[in-house]
Design a protein around this motif. Structure first.
Motif, PDB file in Angstrom:
ATOM      1  N   MET A 108     -86.735  -2.722  78.414  1.00 21.06           N
ATOM      2  CA  MET A 108     -87.701  -3.489  79.156  1.00 21.06           C
ATOM      3  C   MET A 108     -88.680  -4.148  78.182  1.00 21.06           C
ATOM      4  SD  MET A 108     -90.360  -2.008  81.906  1.00 21.06           S
ATOM      5  CE  MET A 108     -91.413  -3.096  82.743  1.00 21.06           C
ATOM      6  N   ALA A 109     -88.898  -5.380  78.363  1.00 22.37           N
ATOM      7  CA  ALA A 109     -89.822  -6.133  77.515  1.00 22.37           C
ATOM      8  C   ALA A 109     -91.177  -6.191  78.199  1.00 22.37           C
ATOM      9  CB  ALA A 109     -89.289  -7.545  77.278  1.00 22.37           C
ATOM     10  N   TYR A 110     -92.220  -5.905  77.425  1.00 22.10           N
ATOM     11  CA  TYR A 110     -93.579  -5.920  77.962  1.00 22.10           C
ATOM     12  C   TYR A 110     -94.227  -7.269  77.692  1.00 22.10           C
ATOM     13  CZ  TYR A 110     -93.333  -0.883  78.617  1.00 22.10           C
ATOM     14  OH  TYR A 110     -92.983   0.373  79.042  1.00 22.10           O
ATOM     15  N   THR A 111     -95.069  -7.651  78.611  1.00 25.26           N
ATOM     16  CA  THR A 111     -95.836  -8.876  78.414  1.00 25.26           C
ATOM     17  C   THR A 111     -97.105  -8.527  77.644  1.00 25.26           C
ATOM     18  OG1 THR A 111     -97.114  -8.649  80.446  1.00 25.26           O
ATOM     19  CG2 THR A 111     -94.997  -9.836  80.599  1.00 25.26           C
ATOM     20  N   PHE A 112     -97.751  -9.566  77.173  1.00 27.05           N
ATOM     21  CA  PHE A 112     -98.992  -9.377  76.437  1.00 27.05           C
ATOM     22  C   PHE A 112    -100.040  -8.699  77.312  1.00 27.05           C
ATOM     23  CE2 PHE A 112    -103.153 -10.949  74.966  1.00 27.05           C
ATOM     24  CZ  PHE A 112    -103.122 -10.476  73.663  1.00 27.05           C
ATOM     25  N   GLU A 113    -100.142  -9.098  78.577  1.00 30.86           N
ATOM     26  CA  GLU A 113    -101.108  -8.514  79.505  1.00 30.86           C
ATOM     27  C   GLU A 113    -100.819  -7.034  79.747  1.00 30.86           C
ATOM     28  OE1 GLU A 113     -99.527 -11.502  80.276  1.00 30.86           O
ATOM     29  OE2 GLU A 113    -101.257 -12.697  79.667  1.00 30.86           O
ATOM     30  N   GLU A 114     -99.545  -6.668  79.873  1.00 28.97           N
ATOM     31  CA  GLU A 114     -99.169  -5.263  80.093  1.00 28.97           C
ATOM     32  C   GLU A 114     -99.537  -4.412  78.875  1.00 28.97           C
ATOM     33  OE1 GLU A 114     -95.333  -5.621  83.090  1.00 28.97           O
ATOM     34  OE2 GLU A 114     -95.041  -6.005  80.945  1.00 28.97           O
ATOM     35  N   ILE A 115     -99.313  -4.938  77.715  1.00 25.57           N
ATOM     36  CA  ILE A 115     -99.664  -4.215  76.483  1.00 25.57           C
ATOM     37  C   ILE A 115    -101.184  -4.014  76.417  1.00 25.57           C
ATOM     38  CG2 ILE A 115     -99.750  -4.389  73.956  1.00 25.57           C
ATOM     39  CD1 ILE A 115     -96.977  -5.717  74.131  1.00 25.57           C
TER      40      ILE A 115
END
Length: 149
Positions: A1-8
Motif C-alpha cells: 500500500m502506498a501512502y500519500t503525503f497527507e497520510e504520512i
C-alpha cells in the motif's frame, strides 16, 4: 500500500502525540514511585548508605545540579560575623556559643554537679527561631522553665 503525503503527516502527528503521552505517563509513574519509595524508606528508617554504596551517592551528588549561590559578593567593608556567647561560667570565664552537636565538657560537668543551664546563661540571650528547629540547649532551658522569647 502506498501512502500519500497527507497520510504520512497524520501518522507522524499521531506518533508525536503518542510519544508525548508516553513521556507524561513515565513522568507520572516516576513521581508516584518516588512518593511510595520515600514512604517506605521513612517507614523502615533506612539510611542512604543502606540503599546505595558511598561511591553511588558521591556520583549522584556530582551529577546533581549545583545550587546557585544567592549571596551577594562580599565587600571588604562588610561586617565580620560575631560569635555570640550563650553560656558563660562565671568562675572560670569559659564561654560557649551554643553551636555544635555537643555540650562542652565544662558545662556537662557543672550540670552533673547539680547546677542548671540557666545558671550559666548570658543575660539577654534570646531564641526567636522555629521551635522544631531549636538547638538542644534551648530545649534543655525550656525544661528548666526558662523562656527565651
Amino acid at each position: 500500500m502506498a501512502y500519500t503525503f497527507e497520510e504520512i503527516k497524520k501518522l507522524e502527528q499521531k506518533a508525536a502525540e503518542a510519544a508525548q503521552k508516553l513521556q507524561e505517563a513515565r513522568q507520572e509513574f516516576k513521581s508516584v514511585s518516588i512518593v511510595k519509595v520515600k514512604e517506605e524508606i521513612k517507614l523502615f528508617g533506612l539510611s542512604p548508605l543502606e540503599l546505595f554504596t558511598r561511591q553511588e551517592i558521591e556520583s549522584a551528588l556530582d551529577r546533581a545540579p549545583k545550587k546557585q549561590s544567592s549571596e551577594k559578593p562580599k565587600d571588604d567593608d562588610a561586617k565580620p560575623r560575631v560569635n555570640v556567647v550563650i553560656f558563660r561560667d562565671p568562675a572560670s570565664g569559659t564561654e560557649w556559643n551554643g553551636k555544635g552537636p555537643m555540650i562542652p565538657k565544662w558545662l556537662v560537668a557543672l550540670k552533673q554537679d547539680g547546677k542548671l543551664y540557666k545558671d550559666f546563661l548570658v543575660e539577654g540571650t534570646k531564641w526567636n527561631g522555629k521551635p522544631e528547629k531549636a538547638p538542644h540547649w534551648v530545649k534543655a532551658l525550656q525544661e528548666e522553665g526558662v523562656s527565651l522569647s
